[in-house]
Scaffold this motif. Structure first.
Motif, PDB file in Angstrom:
ATOM      1  N   THR A 122      -2.697   2.949   1.362  1.00 56.44           N
ATOM      2  CA  THR A 122      -2.545   3.848   0.209  1.00 56.44           C
ATOM      3  C   THR A 122      -3.425   5.084   0.387  1.00 56.44           C
ATOM      4  O   THR A 122      -2.964   6.228   0.205  1.00 56.44           O
ATOM      5  N   ALA A 123      -4.681   4.853   0.751  1.00 57.57           N
ATOM      6  CA  ALA A 123      -5.622   5.978   0.877  1.00 57.57           C
ATOM      7  C   ALA A 123      -5.155   6.960   1.944  1.00 57.57           C
ATOM      8  O   ALA A 123      -5.206   8.185   1.750  1.00 57.57           O
ATOM      9  N   ALA A 124      -4.678   6.443   3.064  1.00 54.07           N
ATOM     10  CA  ALA A 124      -4.259   7.330   4.160  1.00 54.07           C
ATOM     11  C   ALA A 124      -3.056   8.177   3.734  1.00 54.07           C
ATOM     12  O   ALA A 124      -3.016   9.388   3.982  1.00 54.07           O
ATOM     13  N   LEU A 125      -2.083   7.541   3.077  1.00 50.36           N
ATOM     14  CA  LEU A 125      -0.887   8.286   2.670  1.00 50.36           C
ATOM     15  C   LEU A 125      -1.204   9.259   1.541  1.00 50.36           C
ATOM     16  O   LEU A 125      -0.668  10.379   1.500  1.00 50.36           O
TER      17      LEU A 125
ATOM     18  N   GLY B 284       0.812  -1.216   0.000  1.00 47.67           N
ATOM     19  CA  GLY B 284       0.000   0.000   0.000  1.00 47.67           C
ATOM     20  C   GLY B 284       0.842   1.261   0.000  1.00 47.67           C
ATOM     21  O   GLY B 284       0.493   2.262  -0.626  1.00 47.67           O
ATOM     22  N   THR B 285       1.964   1.211   0.686  1.00 47.88           N
ATOM     23  CA  THR B 285       2.834   2.392   0.811  1.00 47.88           C
ATOM     24  C   THR B 285       3.455   2.754  -0.537  1.00 47.88           C
ATOM     25  O   THR B 285       3.462   3.916  -0.948  1.00 47.88           O
ATOM     26  N   GLY B 286       3.973   1.758  -1.223  1.00 50.29           N
ATOM     27  CA  GLY B 286       4.608   2.013  -2.526  1.00 50.29           C
ATOM     28  C   GLY B 286       3.612   2.598  -3.514  1.00 50.29           C
ATOM     29  O   GLY B 286       3.943   3.493  -4.292  1.00 50.29           O
ATOM     30  N   LYS B 287       2.379   2.110  -3.456  1.00 46.99           N
ATOM     31  CA  LYS B 287       1.354   2.629  -4.390  1.00 46.99           C
ATOM     32  C   LYS B 287       1.079   4.106  -4.155  1.00 46.99           C
ATOM     33  O   LYS B 287       0.655   4.818  -5.064  1.00 46.99           O
ATOM     34  N   ALA B 288       1.318   4.565  -2.932  1.00 46.39           N
ATOM     35  CA  ALA B 288       1.116   5.992  -2.637  1.00 46.39           C
ATOM     36  C   ALA B 288       2.381   6.794  -2.939  1.00 46.39           C
ATOM     37  O   ALA B 288       2.431   7.994  -2.669  1.00 46.39           O
TER      38      ALA B 288
END
Ligand SMILES: Cc1cc2nc3c(=O)[nH]c(=O)nc-3n(C[C@H](O)[C@H](O)[C@H](O)COP(=O)(O)O)c2cc1C
Length: 353
Positions: A315-318, A94-98
């Motif tokens: 992802t959404a949060a970042l 999820g982090t990389g996607k953000a």
């Protein structure tokens, strides 16, 4: 942004096992340092610029040679599998996607190799130096082989802080999750939990040693004073992270927001200085970045997001934090991270006592 974060927090509070919720939220001692973290960011005041072209704002920046699309970094936190079955694999995906970088804890509940495969962006490995030094070195080497681009050495934890919300000093994590990255390095019959205790005799020579062992730059996390940052640089650190461990170590330690200027002054541009603790909004990050931080780490909100919606939640949060930062940068008259400088922020008011 605030509503997304509040939504994740409420979902996490409702759905997590109460013992896990308490473990995530807890600070040490009377939780004074925990309570002051967010307010300390709010005590700064900004000096916006005007008549700049802010029709598009770019958050791209460089961290030790790695380009990231956003200066929000996921802080290292133990046992993500308590929040979501895919644990750290979901977090790094999820982090990389953000467009962000994540730091993976020694206490990760998924193997470094699985995390390396799941990662969709750059990641660093957070090392604790354990009583069994060989254990730490083996983990650093495995992390390097799995794709970690730097080591974050946490130094504020000679002993784990006492948290009254958590029975003893640590939550009862099942052995198969607690030991997931350590088990294969333990001698037969060794008691993993004892071997995995931090070594309270650690001194700065460990910085160069870990850099040699892993062939990676080492950032030191848990620095709250200029003179200590200087000691770390002299000992070979490639960067420092201003942090009081989310208020989980020394209660009444100074808020990171107040320690940051002193550390930046001592480092004087020789190495990147990152910061964490109570960063919850774009404007918190804007204050940190105008003071001179290279990036900001975010802890608990990522766990709430992970618990609520897995990788997509992270992802959404970042992305929401990034959108919020983009907005406040524009309103402050900055079109890129390079436009931010200390003239845009004025001294901290005293944090509420
Ligand atoms: C549940 C939890 C576990 C943590 N585990 C670690 C860890 O394993 N290693 C580490 O260096 N820091 C750890 N931290 C500290 C975070 O990296 C970070 O410094 C802190 O959470 C930032 O503050 P914030 O939660 O207010 O954003 C942990 C924090 C929390 C909340």
């Amino acid at each position: 942004m605030l509503s997304l974060s509040a939504g994740h927090l409420e979902t996490a509070r409702r759905t997590l096992d109460p013992a896990v919720w308490d473990y995530y939220q807890a600070g040490s001692g009377e939780e004074t340092t925990l309570r002051e973290a967010e307010a300390a960011w709010r005590a700064y005041r900004l000096r916006p610029r005007v008549l700049r072209d802010v029709s598009s704002v770019d958050l791209t920046t460089q961290l030790l040679g790695t380009t990231v699309e956003s200066p929000f970094v996921v802080a290292p936190m133990a046992f993500h599998a308590l929040a979501h079955p895919d644990g750290e694999c979901a977090t790094v995906a999820g982090t990389g996607k953000a467009g962000c970088l994540s730091v993976v804890s020694t206490r990760a509940s998924r193997t470094l190799e699985d995390i390396g495969v799941a990662a969709t962006g750059p990641w660093w490995f957070q090392a604790y130096v354990m009583r069994d030094r060989g254990l730490t070195e083996a983990l650093v080497q495995r992390a390097a082989a799995a794709g970690a681009r730097a080591v974050v050495l946490t130094v504020d934890t000679p002993y784990v802080g006492r948290k009254h919300k958590v029975s003893g000093v640590r939550i009862a994590v099942p052995d198969d999750q607690f030991l997931v990255n350590l088990a294969q390095h333990l001698l037969p019959g060794a008691i993993g939990r004892e071997a995995a205790e931090q070594d309270p005799s650690m001194t700065p020579d460990v910085i160069r040693r870990l850099a040699e062992v892993g062939g990676l730059p080492v950032l030191v996390k848990g620095v709250l004073r200029g003179d200590e940052a200087e000691r770390c640089l002299e000992a070979g650190a490639a960067g420092v992270i201003v942090s009081n461990h989310g208020g989980r170590q020394l209660d009444r330690a100074v808020p990171s927001a107040l320690a940051l200027p002193e550390v930046l002054e001592a480092v004087d541009g020789r190495a990147p200085v990152l910061v964490d603790g109570g960063v919850r909004t774009g404007v918190d990050a804007l204050v940190a970045l105008t003071l001179g931080a290279a990036a900001v780490l975010v802890g608990r909100p990522v766990l709430w997001a992970l618990a609520s919606e897995g990788a997509d939640g992270v992802t959404a949060a970042l992305e929401a934090l990034g959108a919020d930062l983009r907005h406040v940068m524009a309103v402050a008259g900055a079109a890129g991270i390079g436009d931010l400088d200390p003239s845009m922020v004025t001294g901290a008011l005293r944090p509420p006592g």
